[in-house]
Design a protein around this motif. Structure first.
Motif, PDB file in Angstrom:
ATOM      1  N   ALA A 218     -15.673  26.506  -2.658  1.00 32.01           N
ATOM      2  CA  ALA A 218     -14.561  27.385  -1.897  1.00 32.01           C
ATOM      3  C   ALA A 218     -15.594  28.677  -1.603  1.00 32.01           C
ATOM      4  CB  ALA A 218     -13.638  27.815  -3.134  1.00 32.01           C
ATOM      5  N   LYS A 219     -15.072  29.232  -0.570  1.00 31.55           N
ATOM      6  CA  LYS A 219     -15.915  30.496  -0.378  1.00 31.55           C
ATOM      7  C   LYS A 219     -15.619  31.599  -1.592  1.00 31.55           C
ATOM      8  CE  LYS A 219     -16.203  30.248   4.634  1.00 31.55           C
ATOM      9  NZ  LYS A 219     -15.983  31.198   5.892  1.00 31.55           N
ATOM     10  N   LYS A 220     -16.762  32.556  -1.744  1.00 32.49           N
ATOM     11  CA  LYS A 220     -16.483  33.601  -2.765  1.00 32.49           C
ATOM     12  C   LYS A 220     -16.506  34.947  -1.994  1.00 32.49           C
ATOM     13  CE  LYS A 220     -18.609  35.809  -6.640  1.00 32.49           C
ATOM     14  NZ  LYS A 220     -19.688  35.629  -7.719  1.00 32.49           N
TER      15      LYS A 220
ATOM     16  N   ALA B 183      -6.804  36.103   0.856  1.00 33.39           N
ATOM     17  CA  ALA B 183      -7.999  35.048   0.516  1.00 33.39           C
ATOM     18  C   ALA B 183      -7.653  33.982  -0.602  1.00 33.39           C
ATOM     19  CB  ALA B 183      -8.877  35.904   0.012  1.00 33.39           C
TER      20      ALA B 183
ATOM     21  N   ARG C 128      -6.096  30.941   0.889  1.00 32.88           N
ATOM     22  CA  ARG C 128      -7.055  30.049   1.613  1.00 32.88           C
ATOM     23  C   ARG C 128      -7.735  29.278   0.613  1.00 32.88           C
ATOM     24  NH1 ARG C 128      -8.729  31.808   7.458  1.00 32.88           N
ATOM     25  NH2 ARG C 128      -6.896  33.157   8.011  1.00 32.88           N
TER      26      ARG C 128
ATOM     27  N   TRP D  99      -9.914  30.580  -1.737  1.00 36.14           N
ATOM     28  CA  TRP D  99     -11.305  31.181  -1.854  1.00 36.14           C
ATOM     29  C   TRP D  99     -11.376  31.820  -3.434  1.00 36.14           C
ATOM     30  CZ3 TRP D  99     -12.307  34.879   2.956  1.00 36.14           C
ATOM     31  CH2 TRP D  99     -12.165  34.021   4.104  1.00 36.14           C
TER      32      TRP D  99
ATOM     33  N   ASP E 175     -13.638  34.465   7.852  1.00 38.71           N
ATOM     34  CA  ASP E 175     -13.808  32.967   7.994  1.00 38.71           C
ATOM     35  C   ASP E 175     -14.256  32.566   9.308  1.00 38.71           C
ATOM     36  OD1 ASP E 175     -13.315  30.389   6.866  1.00 38.71           O
ATOM     37  OD2 ASP E 175     -11.394  30.298   7.614  1.00 38.71           O
TER      38      ASP E 175
END
Length: 291
Positions: A6-8, A26, A29, A31, A265
């Motif tokens: 996952a994006k941080k 966020a 999604r 994240w 994103d």
């Protein structure tokens, strides 16, 4: 087949009106979301219509840190894919003094619009983790320090941590009711971040007036601003320079938040983002959530 990590995202000012909504979108999604603010978790009745924490809030790490003391937040930037600066001030007047009666409304307005020197400091000349508080406490909550220097210092520390994208919440052009220094410091922050940290993808949303039903006063202001926007459109945008932000169509805070997350994103999005593009990005993000 393993799923990608996952994006941080780290949101400085994540417990505010817009920042909390950026955290919400966020989280939606999937994240990994961290908010940094002086008080930690929001007082929910100040940013939503309920005093109770929303369900998504339990997936956010609500951390405490002082934007003017980088040593309190720098370790939290480690491993982040994106960092957001969602802080700033609209007015330099002493709100508490005005409300308590210690300062008259006239004196407050004179202070806001008085010609003044640059009250900031240069974060680029400070060492890693060094405070960016000016010598005088009277200068601490100035446009230069809060709208410009705090963002540059955050970007500097994000760049040192090899963060890929940095989002600075800027603003649409100034308005007649705001001093010129408000928008001047916003643009100075954008320019310095772009030129000083070219490795990071700089994303600079310029939202107009934002509103939400949880804050009735924003609905009333947005209604008036919306009328100004329509009038300006009918006159061929003749009053763009005079109206500034008041000539831009107001947007829901959630629309701006969705646009911010979508911009972070999409690696093709960078630089200033005006109102029409914010709407496009929010629509694109919403369509993704429907898939």
């Amino acid at each position: 087949m393993s799923r990608p990590a996952a994006k941080k995202i780290v949101v400085c000012g994540g417990n505010g009106f817009l920042g909390s909504r950026i955290c919400k979108h966020a989280v939606a999604r999937g994240w990994d979301v961290t908010s940094i603010s002086r008080s930690g978790e929001p007082r929910w009745d100040s940013v939503t219509s309920s005093p109770n924490p929303p369900s998504w809030s339990h997936q956010v790490s609500w951390e405490r840190g002082d934007i003017l003391r980088p040593s309190t937040y720098a370790p939290l930037l480690r491993g982040a894919d994106a960092v957001v600066h969602s802080l700033g001030i609209l007015m330099e007047a002493d709100y508490k003094g005005l409300v308590s009666g210690r300062e008259s409304p006239l004196a407050g307005l004179q202070k806001v619009f008085a010609a003044t020197r640059d009250r900031g400091i240069n974060p680029l000349e400070r060492k890693h983790g060094e405070d960016i508080k000016p010598d005088s406490s009277n200068d601490q909550f100035s446009y230069e320090v809060m709208n410009r220097d705090s963002a540059i210092a955050l970007a500097k520390h994000a760049d040192e941590e090899k963060v890929k994208a940095f989002c600075y919440i800027s603003a649409a052009g100034g308005a007649p009711i705001l001093p010129q220094r408000y928008i001047k410091t916003k643009r100075e922050a954008e320019n310095t971040i772009s030129s000083s940290f070219p490795r990071m993808r700089g994303v600079f949303p310029r939202p107009p007036l934002m509103y939400d039903s949880s804050r009735p006063i924003t609905m009333a202001i947005a209604a008036m601003a919306g009328g100004g926007s329509v009038f300006n459109q009918l006159t061929g945008r003749y009053f763009d320079t005079f109206f500034g932000a008041a000539a831009a169509k107001p947007l829901k805070a959630d629309t701006v938040a969705e646009a911010v997350v979508e911009a972070l994103d999409d690696e093709n999005v960078k630089g200033p983002i005006e109102t029409p593009k914010l709407e496009d990005l929010a629509s694109k993000g919403w369509r993704k959530s429907m898939l």
